[in-house]
Scaffold this motif. Structure first.
Motif, short mmCIF file in Angstrom:
data_model
loop_
_atom_site.label_atom_id
_atom_site.label_comp_id
_atom_site.label_asym_id
_atom_site.label_seq_id
_atom_site.Cartn_x
_atom_site.Cartn_y
_atom_site.Cartn_z
N TYR A 6 52.34 -30.07 -53.26
CA TYR A 6 52.89 -31.16 -52.49
C TYR A 6 53.23 -31.90 -53.12
N GLN A 43 54.12 -36.29 -51.72
CA GLN A 43 53.79 -37.10 -50.86
C GLN A 43 54.96 -38.29 -51.07
N ASN A 91 54.05 -43.80 -48.26
CA ASN A 91 52.98 -44.58 -46.93
C ASN A 91 53.48 -43.07 -46.05
N GLN A 92 53.72 -41.82 -46.67
CA GLN A 92 53.32 -40.91 -45.88
C GLN A 92 52.04 -39.84 -46.07
N GLY A 93 51.48 -39.26 -45.56
CA GLY A 93 50.76 -37.57 -45.54
C GLY A 93 51.47 -36.92 -46.71
N LEU A 94 50.67 -35.40 -47.17
CA LEU A 94 51.10 -35.24 -47.78
C LEU A 94 52.28 -33.52 -47.54
N LEU A 123 53.81 -29.62 -47.64
CA LEU A 123 53.52 -28.63 -48.88
C LEU A 123 55.68 -28.64 -49.23
N GLU A 149 55.08 -38.77 -55.33
CA GLU A 149 54.17 -38.21 -55.97
C GLU A 149 53.82 -36.75 -55.17
N PHE A 179 51.61 -33.37 -55.56
CA PHE A 179 50.22 -32.89 -56.52
C PHE A 179 49.87 -31.47 -56.48
N MET A 220 39.79 -24.14 -48.98
CA MET A 220 39.69 -24.97 -49.38
C MET A 220 40.80 -25.39 -50.67
N LEU A 221 40.92 -26.69 -50.50
CA LEU A 221 41.68 -26.97 -52.06
C LEU A 221 40.93 -28.18 -52.41
N PHE A 228 42.08 -31.19 -55.66
CA PHE A 228 43.72 -31.65 -56.18
C PHE A 228 43.83 -31.69 -57.84
N GLY A 229 44.82 -31.47 -58.05
CA GLY A 229 45.39 -32.56 -59.69
C GLY A 229 45.04 -34.38 -58.81
N GLY A 230 45.51 -35.28 -60.36
CA GLY A 230 45.31 -36.31 -59.94
C GLY A 230 46.65 -36.81 -59.65
N GLY A 231 47.69 -36.36 -59.60
CA GLY A 231 48.87 -36.48 -59.22
C GLY A 231 50.11 -36.92 -60.19
#
Lengths: 115, 109
Positions: free
Chosen positions: A36, A38, A41-44, A46, A88, A90, A102-103, A105-108
């Motif tokens: 993903y 990002q 100031n936005q959502g993730l 794909l 960023e 992910f 169900m996901l 996530f890594g730390g980015g």
């Protein structure tokens, strides 16, 4: 249990250079893997996903990732970075490929692109 | 289609106050999720729902509550805000791919 490790919380490249963002996963079952992006100031959103078809997956904006089972890796690459790629990223893993996956996530990894 | 919408965008709460973060999706997805995002930690799942009337805890549910009375709405409730709940909150809905809202940035002081 599943987990994702993204090596390097910050990566800096010059415009036009190769982008390589690393992702290693741990899963007790065949994984489904996602990248993903990002923007500030936005959502993730794909970028691409691996669902056990081809091991080399192509996504949007010229990105691709290769699933390597022997290395438990799913690294993201792009041949030539563009300023607009600064964001960023992910990596995420799931043990399901259904409507309600169900996901984990890594730390980015924050990608910075220098002119 | 608006996709997944969240309100408010920003909020500052005092310790002990309560608030509800709103989330609405117009894609008719059965699955919905709430995540929190802390710096360097990725996204952690707070609660999720597999359909109207059904909710379940995720990885970090303490201090939060949810409800799912309709397919479209999935509000997240903070009853007694604590500084540890300072974070960015994302709602998502899913139909094989998870679609994320723009987030709510919450500060508790």
């Amino acid at each position: 249990a599943q987990s994702v490790t993204q090596l390097g919380s910050h990566v800096s490249v010059s415009e036009g250079a190769l982008v390589l963002l690393r992702c290693n996963y741990s899963s007790s079952v065949p994984p489904y893997l996602f990248w993903y992006v990002q923007y500030p100031n936005q959502g993730l959103q794909l970028l691409l996903k691996y669902t056990s078809a081809a091991t080399l997956v192509k996504g949007i904006n010229g990105f691709e990732a290769e699933f390597k089972k022997s290395e438990t890796s799913f690294h993201l690459t792009k041949p030539s970075a563009h300023m607009s790629d600064a964001a960023e990223y992910f990596c995420a893993v799931s043990d399901q490929n259904n409507a309600g996956n169900m996901l984990t996530f890594g730390g980015g990894t924050r990608l910075m692109v220098k002119p | 289609n608006a996709g997944v919408t969240q309100t408010p965008k920003f909020r500052i709460l005092k310790i002990g106050q309560s608030m509800t973060l709103q989330c609405t999706q117009d894609m008719n997805h059965n699955y919905m999720y709430w995540y929190r995002q802390d710096p360097g930690m990725g996204l952690k799942l707070i609660y999720y729902s597999v359909g109207a009337g059904i909710t379940d805890k995720g990885e970090v549910p303490n201090g939060y509550n949810v409800s799912r009375s309709t397919t479209e709405d999935f509000p997240l409730r903070l009853e007694l805000a604590a500084p540890s709940q300072t974070s960015v909150y994302f709602c998502a809905s899913s139909n094989y791919e998870q679609y994320f809202g723009p987030g709510t940035r919450l500060t508790v002081t």
